[in-house]
Design a protein around this motif. Structure first.
Motif, mmCIF file in Angstrom:
data_model
loop_
_atom_site.group_PDB
_atom_site.id
_atom_site.type_symbol
_atom_site.label_atom_id
_atom_site.label_comp_id
_atom_site.label_asym_id
_atom_site.label_seq_id
_atom_site.Cartn_x
_atom_site.Cartn_y
_atom_site.Cartn_z
ATOM 1 N N GLY A 1 -52.725 -17.369 52.167
ATOM 2 C CA GLY A 1 -51.545 -17.588 51.355
ATOM 3 C C GLY A 1 -51.903 -17.446 49.882
ATOM 4 N N HIS A 2 -50.887 -17.367 49.033
ATOM 5 C CA HIS A 2 -51.106 -17.125 47.595
ATOM 6 C C HIS A 2 -52.046 -18.166 46.987
ATOM 7 N N GLY A 3 -51.879 -19.431 47.381
ATOM 8 C CA GLY A 3 -52.676 -20.491 46.787
ATOM 9 C C GLY A 3 -54.130 -20.500 47.211
ATOM 10 N N ASP A 4 -54.471 -19.680 48.208
ATOM 11 C CA ASP A 4 -55.837 -19.696 48.749
ATOM 12 C C ASP A 4 -56.626 -18.439 48.402
ATOM 13 N N VAL A 5 -56.107 -17.626 47.495
ATOM 14 C CA VAL A 5 -56.772 -16.368 47.157
ATOM 15 C C VAL A 5 -58.177 -16.610 46.610
ATOM 16 N N SER A 6 -58.316 -17.641 45.765
ATOM 17 C CA SER A 6 -59.646 -17.914 45.193
ATOM 18 C C SER A 6 -60.655 -18.252 46.283
ATOM 19 N N MET A 7 -60.208 -18.985 47.319
ATOM 20 C CA MET A 7 -61.100 -19.294 48.442
ATOM 21 C C MET A 7 -61.473 -18.028 49.199
ATOM 22 N N LEU B 1 -58.819 -13.611 60.578
ATOM 23 C CA LEU B 1 -58.941 -15.064 60.557
ATOM 24 C C LEU B 1 -58.058 -15.689 59.477
ATOM 25 N N ASP B 2 -57.141 -16.576 59.910
ATOM 26 C CA ASP B 2 -56.317 -17.288 58.938
ATOM 27 C C ASP B 2 -57.180 -18.314 58.213
ATOM 28 N N ILE B 3 -56.992 -18.423 56.901
ATOM 29 C CA ILE B 3 -57.880 -19.288 56.122
ATOM 30 C C ILE B 3 -57.531 -20.767 56.284
ATOM 31 N N ARG B 4 -56.236 -21.068 56.537
ATOM 32 C CA ARG B 4 -55.815 -22.471 56.713
ATOM 33 C C ARG B 4 -55.432 -22.726 58.164
#
Length: 206
Positions: A86-92, A56-59
């Motif tokens: 993506g790199h910016g969504d790792v925390s999510m 599942l893609d997060i965005r």
């Protein structure tokens, strides 16, 4: 058993490339343009809630990967969900794993690493399926016990010895031994300790 990989991503080029990669490794794959279409197919029964993995893609638009995951949880989806992020969504993605997702993989990724993670998730799905079937068989065997066997079972789970059970139920110790043997055979356990363990697992839903 050969669990399907449900690939959900709204980026057509990425989705098709990933589907090709998984197909080339012999992994059965079904592609979806978004979480909304997958959820609709799941609710309608077009997709059975059967042993599988969700990639599942997060965005995504209109329904994000996280929102899709929350709805899957609401539908009691038991199978592994692996996020692509993506790199910016790792925390999510880390938060999603803490909330029950199986794992995540950061883009761009190495093909072999992705395939290895997907394969590990598929094996986890198979294990979940086997455990679920085993639990169902145990529940069915439990429901099939006679009224007297259930009484003896209750006494056994309280740690009482055969003589005490006989006194409590007003039956002979030999009759208790007979029921105890039947209970063990029907529930496929070897001891009162194993029986208590299985009942404990059933009670905790694991």
């Amino acid at each position: 058993m050969n669990p399907t990989v449900h690939l959900i991503d709204d980026d057509t080029d990425f989705r098709e490339g990933l589907a090709w990669l998984l197909d080339s490794r012999g992994l059965p794959t079904r592609s979806w343009t978004g979480g909304d279409t997958f959820l609709q197919a799941l609710r309608s029964g077009e997709v059975p809630n059967a042993c599988s993995v969700v990639l599942l893609d997060i965005r995504m638009e209109p329904l994000s990967g996280l929102a899709t995951f929350e709805q899957l949880k609401a539908l009691a989806w038991p199978w592994p969900v692996l996020f692509l992020t993506g790199h910016g969504d790792v925390s999510m993605a880390v938060a999603a794993v803490k909330n029950g997702a199986w794992d995540f993989l950061e883009k761009p990724f190495q093909n072999n690493l992705l395939v290895d993670k997907v394969e590990a998730a598929r094996q986890a799905a198979v294990t979940l399926h086997i455990e679920s079937q085993d639990r169902l068989r145990f529940q069915q065997a439990l429901a099939a016990l006679s009224a007297r066997e259930r009484e003896v079972l209750t006494e056994l789970l309280q740690g009482h010895y055969n003589k005490n059970i006989a006194d409590h139920l007003g039956i002979t110790q030999r009759t208790v031994e007979f029921h105890r043997a039947n209970i063990f055979e029907k529930l496929q356990v070897q001891s009162a300790v194993e029986l208590a363990h299985r009942m404990g697992l059933l009670g905790s839903g694991t």
